[in-house]
Design a protein around this motif. Structure first.
Motif, mmCIF file in Angstrom:
data_model
loop_
_atom_site.group_PDB
_atom_site.id
_atom_site.type_symbol
_atom_site.label_atom_id
_atom_site.label_comp_id
_atom_site.label_asym_id
_atom_site.label_seq_id
_atom_site.Cartn_x
_atom_site.Cartn_y
_atom_site.Cartn_z
ATOM 1 N N GLY A 9 0.811 -1.214 0.000
ATOM 2 C CA GLY A 9 0.000 0.000 0.000
ATOM 3 C C GLY A 9 0.843 1.261 0.000
ATOM 4 N N TYR A 10 1.932 1.250 0.761
ATOM 5 C CA TYR A 10 2.813 2.413 0.776
ATOM 6 C C TYR A 10 3.450 2.634 -0.588
ATOM 7 C CZ TYR A 10 2.570 2.791 5.867
ATOM 8 O OH TYR A 10 2.143 2.966 7.142
ATOM 9 N N GLY A 11 3.837 1.556 -1.245
ATOM 10 C CA GLY A 11 4.447 1.675 -2.567
ATOM 11 C C GLY A 11 3.470 2.207 -3.603
ATOM 12 N N VAL A 12 2.260 1.672 -3.603
ATOM 13 C CA VAL A 12 1.246 2.132 -4.555
ATOM 14 C C VAL A 12 0.858 3.578 -4.251
ATOM 15 C CG1 VAL A 12 -1.112 1.757 -5.367
ATOM 16 C CG2 VAL A 12 0.389 -0.183 -5.012
ATOM 17 N N GLY A 13 0.748 3.909 -2.975
ATOM 18 C CA GLY A 13 0.444 5.289 -2.602
ATOM 19 C C GLY A 13 1.524 6.255 -3.070
ATOM 20 N N ALA A 14 2.772 5.836 -2.962
ATOM 21 C CA ALA A 14 3.877 6.684 -3.415
ATOM 22 C C ALA A 14 3.854 6.865 -4.933
ATOM 23 C CB ALA A 14 5.213 6.074 -2.987
ATOM 24 N N ILE A 15 3.490 5.814 -5.654
ATOM 25 C CA ILE A 15 3.400 5.913 -7.111
ATOM 26 C C ILE A 15 2.290 6.884 -7.503
ATOM 27 C CG2 ILE A 15 2.767 4.629 -9.196
ATOM 28 C CD1 ILE A 15 4.279 2.234 -7.943
ATOM 29 N N PHE A 16 1.141 6.786 -6.843
ATOM 30 C CA PHE A 16 0.043 7.703 -7.147
ATOM 31 C C PHE A 16 0.407 9.138 -6.769
ATOM 32 C CE2 PHE A 16 -2.730 4.047 -7.713
ATOM 33 C CZ PHE A 16 -3.582 4.496 -8.707
ATOM 34 N N VAL A 37 -6.562 9.563 -4.307
ATOM 35 C CA VAL A 37 -6.341 8.112 -4.301
ATOM 36 C C VAL A 37 -5.080 7.775 -3.516
ATOM 37 C CG1 VAL A 37 -5.798 6.130 -5.771
ATOM 38 C CG2 VAL A 37 -7.625 7.693 -6.415
ATOM 39 N N ALA A 38 -4.021 8.559 -3.673
ATOM 40 C CA ALA A 38 -2.777 8.308 -2.942
ATOM 41 C C ALA A 38 -2.989 8.423 -1.441
ATOM 42 C CB ALA A 38 -1.695 9.284 -3.399
ATOM 43 N N VAL A 39 -3.695 9.448 -1.012
ATOM 44 C CA VAL A 39 -3.956 9.628 0.421
ATOM 45 C C VAL A 39 -4.851 8.509 0.943
ATOM 46 C CG1 VAL A 39 -5.073 11.131 2.109
ATOM 47 C CG2 VAL A 39 -3.559 12.105 0.390
ATOM 48 N N ALA A 40 -5.867 8.124 0.173
ATOM 49 C CA ALA A 40 -6.775 7.055 0.600
ATOM 50 C C ALA A 40 -6.030 5.724 0.736
ATOM 51 C CB ALA A 40 -7.921 6.924 -0.393
ATOM 52 N N ILE A 41 -5.160 5.425 -0.202
ATOM 53 C CA ILE A 41 -4.382 4.176 -0.128
ATOM 54 C C ILE A 41 -3.432 4.223 1.056
ATOM 55 C CG2 ILE A 41 -2.598 2.827 -1.286
ATOM 56 C CD1 ILE A 41 -3.993 3.478 -3.907
ATOM 57 N N TRP A 42 -2.811 5.363 1.300
ATOM 58 C CA TRP A 42 -1.890 5.488 2.428
ATOM 59 C C TRP A 42 -2.625 5.301 3.758
ATOM 60 C CZ3 TRP A 42 -1.431 9.285 6.319
ATOM 61 C CH2 TRP A 42 -0.304 9.161 7.099
ATOM 62 N N VAL A 43 -3.802 5.930 3.893
ATOM 63 C CA VAL A 43 -4.581 5.792 5.127
ATOM 64 C C VAL A 43 -5.045 4.354 5.297
ATOM 65 C CG1 VAL A 43 -6.760 6.452 6.226
ATOM 66 C CG2 VAL A 43 -5.284 8.201 5.250
ATOM 67 N N PHE A 44 -5.526 3.738 4.226
ATOM 68 C CA PHE A 44 -5.997 2.356 4.293
ATOM 69 C C PHE A 44 -4.871 1.409 4.697
ATOM 70 C CE2 PHE A 44 -6.944 -1.727 2.151
ATOM 71 C CZ PHE A 44 -8.081 -2.049 2.871
ATOM 72 N N SER A 45 -3.689 1.551 4.105
ATOM 73 C CA SER A 45 -2.586 0.665 4.455
ATOM 74 C C SER A 45 -2.085 0.911 5.879
ATOM 75 C CB SER A 45 -1.450 0.775 3.448
ATOM 76 O OG SER A 45 -0.951 2.081 3.402
ATOM 77 N N THR A 46 -2.170 2.161 6.343
ATOM 78 C CA THR A 46 -1.804 2.449 7.730
ATOM 79 C C THR A 46 -2.779 1.771 8.691
ATOM 80 O OG1 THR A 46 -0.855 4.563 7.094
ATOM 81 C CG2 THR A 46 -1.383 4.281 9.397
ATOM 82 N N LEU A 47 -4.059 1.834 8.373
ATOM 83 C CA LEU A 47 -5.054 1.161 9.219
ATOM 84 C C LEU A 47 -4.874 -0.348 9.212
ATOM 85 C CD1 LEU A 47 -8.282 3.192 8.369
ATOM 86 C CD2 LEU A 47 -6.959 3.232 10.481
ATOM 87 N N ILE A 48 -4.554 -0.923 8.070
ATOM 88 C CA ILE A 48 -4.329 -2.369 7.978
ATOM 89 C C ILE A 48 -3.133 -2.770 8.823
ATOM 90 C CG2 ILE A 48 -3.637 -4.222 6.401
ATOM 91 C CD1 ILE A 48 -6.556 -3.511 6.185
#
Length: 51
Positions: A9-16, A37-48
Motif C-alpha cells: 500500500g505504501y508503494g502504490v500510494g507513493a506511485i500515485f 487516491v494516494a492519500v486514501a491508499i496510504w490511510v488504508f494501508s496504515t489502518l491495515i
C-alpha cells in the motif's frame, strides 16, 4: 512467503503521489484525483498495519 499489504500500500500510494505531482506539473486537470487516491491508499494501508 506472502506480500505484506502495508508495504504494498505504501508503494502504490507513493506511485500515485508521484503521478499526481507529475500531472500537476504538466497542467493536467486530473491531478487532484490521483492525490486523493494516494492519500486514501496510504490511510488504508496504515489502518491495515495497525490491525
Amino acid at each position: 512467503m506472502g506480500i505484506k499489504i502495508g508495504a504494498f500500500g505504501y508503494g502504490v500510494g507513493a506511485i500515485f503521489a508521484a503521478g499526481s505531482v507529475l500531472l500537476a506539473t504538466l497542467g493536467n486537470s486530473a491531478w487532484p484525483i490521483f492525490l486523493i487516491v494516494a492519500v486514501a491508499i496510504w490511510v488504508f494501508s496504515t489502518l491495515i498495519r495497525k490491525l
